[in-house]
Scaffold this motif. Structure first.
Motif, PDB file in Angstrom:
ATOM      1  N   ALA A 200       0.829  -1.207   0.000  1.00 13.65           N
ATOM      2  CA  ALA A 200       0.000   0.000   0.000  1.00 13.65           C
ATOM      3  C   ALA A 200       0.861   1.255   0.000  1.00 13.65           C
ATOM      4  CB  ALA A 200      -0.929  -0.010   1.214  1.00 13.65           C
TER       5      ALA A 200
ATOM      6  N   TRP B  87      -9.688   5.366   1.364  1.00  9.88           N
ATOM      7  CA  TRP B  87      -8.637   4.611   2.054  1.00  9.88           C
ATOM      8  C   TRP B  87      -8.984   4.464   3.537  1.00  9.88           C
ATOM      9  CZ3 TRP B  87      -4.237   7.897  -0.578  1.00  9.88           C
ATOM     10  CH2 TRP B  87      -4.077   7.448  -1.899  1.00  9.88           C
TER      11      TRP B  87
ATOM     12  N   HIS C 134      -2.934  -7.316  -1.990  1.00  4.20           N
ATOM     13  CA  HIS C 134      -4.137  -6.571  -2.374  1.00  4.20           C
ATOM     14  C   HIS C 134      -4.838  -7.184  -3.578  1.00  4.20           C
ATOM     15  CE1 HIS C 134      -3.501  -2.975   0.240  1.00  4.20           C
ATOM     16  NE2 HIS C 134      -2.242  -3.357   0.143  1.00  4.20           N
TER      17      HIS C 134
ATOM     18  N   ARG D 137      -7.994  -2.954  -6.023  1.00  2.00           N
ATOM     19  CA  ARG D 137      -7.563  -1.747  -5.322  1.00  2.00           C
ATOM     20  C   ARG D 137      -8.449  -0.544  -5.636  1.00  2.00           C
ATOM     21  NH1 ARG D 137      -5.978  -1.480  -0.813  1.00  2.00           N
ATOM     22  NH2 ARG D 137      -7.874  -0.272  -0.848  1.00  2.00           N
TER      23      ARG D 137
END
Length: 260
Positions: free
Chosen positions: A8, A138, A232, A238
């Motif tokens: 990330a 996020w 992810h 994402r």
């Protein structure tokens, strides 16, 4: 967990400079993202990407993401031309590329292309709102994940995503509101009841976008859309929330900015 956090950080470090620079570098970077996204969709459907439908989809999604002032043709016209090309190929392939494949391909292009089109449109007019959208999503993802793991007991939608919980869903919304307040504290936005409501709506639809991708993967029996981002999954894993949020954010601030 460690791998997820490292990935990330690296991804954000690569992504944010393009957002801040904007203009042609952002458009080209977006071309890369949507190209990978279309590849991931075709991979789930088991349609060869290096094929005529793959080329049609790639060119069409690139045209879809371009800001309107770059083109002398509308998005609807682009979509209609793509449909005709898909159907023509269906005939020449003697139904090896079926009508269902045509429907899948055009919906994949609209799904990915529309989301990233508004990503660029928002960047060209309201950079602060684009940064805001990134951070609240996020925050929503992180809040839902950590709060769900800590206190989650009631399953949100086990048929779609067995690990998500009601507590995590609510925790994601609260986390988004906290980040929204911080944006106000540091002077990036002016906080109001309308803006709080907008943050809640975007957080909810961001989580619906995440569930949409989960439903798609469950239907095609794949764990992740891709393997590009360790911990992810793929680009669609994402950006699934943001693909939902960006068109909605653009609509809200274009139509209702004076009210919030």
């Amino acid at each position: 967990m460690k791998q997820r956090i490292i990935t990330a950080i690296i991804a954000i470090a690569v992504f944010l400079p393009f957002v801040l620079i904007g203009k042609l570098p952002l458009v080209l970077f977006t071309f890369l993202l949507v190209g990978i996204g279309i590849f991931e969709m075709f991979r789930m459907r088991k349609i060869p990407f290096l094929s005529i439908p793959g080329i049609i989809s790639l060119v069409t999604v690139w045209l879809m993401v371009l800001p309107n002032h770059y083109l002398n043709i509308t998005k609807v016209e682009i979509g209609l031309i793509a449909v005709l090309l898909y159907l023509t190929y269906m005939v020449f392939s003697k139904n090896k590329f079926t009508f269902d494949d045509v429907a899948f391909s055009i919906l994949a292009v609209i799904y990915i292309g529309t989301g990233f089109h508004f990503f660029i449109e928002i960047r060209e007019t309201q950079l602060a709102y684009l940064i805001y959208s990134l951070f609240i999503i996020w925050a929503t993802d992180s809040g839902a994940y950590f709060i769900g793991r800590a206190i989650g007991k009631r399953k949100l939608w086990p048929e779609i995503s067995p690990n998500k919980t009601v507590e995590g869903f609510v925790g994601g919304i609260i986390s988004a509101l906290v980040v929204g307040v911080l944006f106000s504290v540091f002077g990036y936005i002016e906080w109001s009841i309308g803006f709080a409501f907008t943050t809640i709506i975007l957080s909810i639809f961001g989580q619906i976008g995440d569930l949409t991708e989960s439903a798609l993967k469950r239907h095609y029996d794949v764990k992740d859309s891709g393997r590009l981002l360790p911990g992810h999954g793929g680009i669609l894993d994402r950006f699934d929330s943001l693909i939902f949020v960006w068109p909605l954010l653009y609509f809200i601030f274009e139509r209702f900015l004076d009210l919030i």
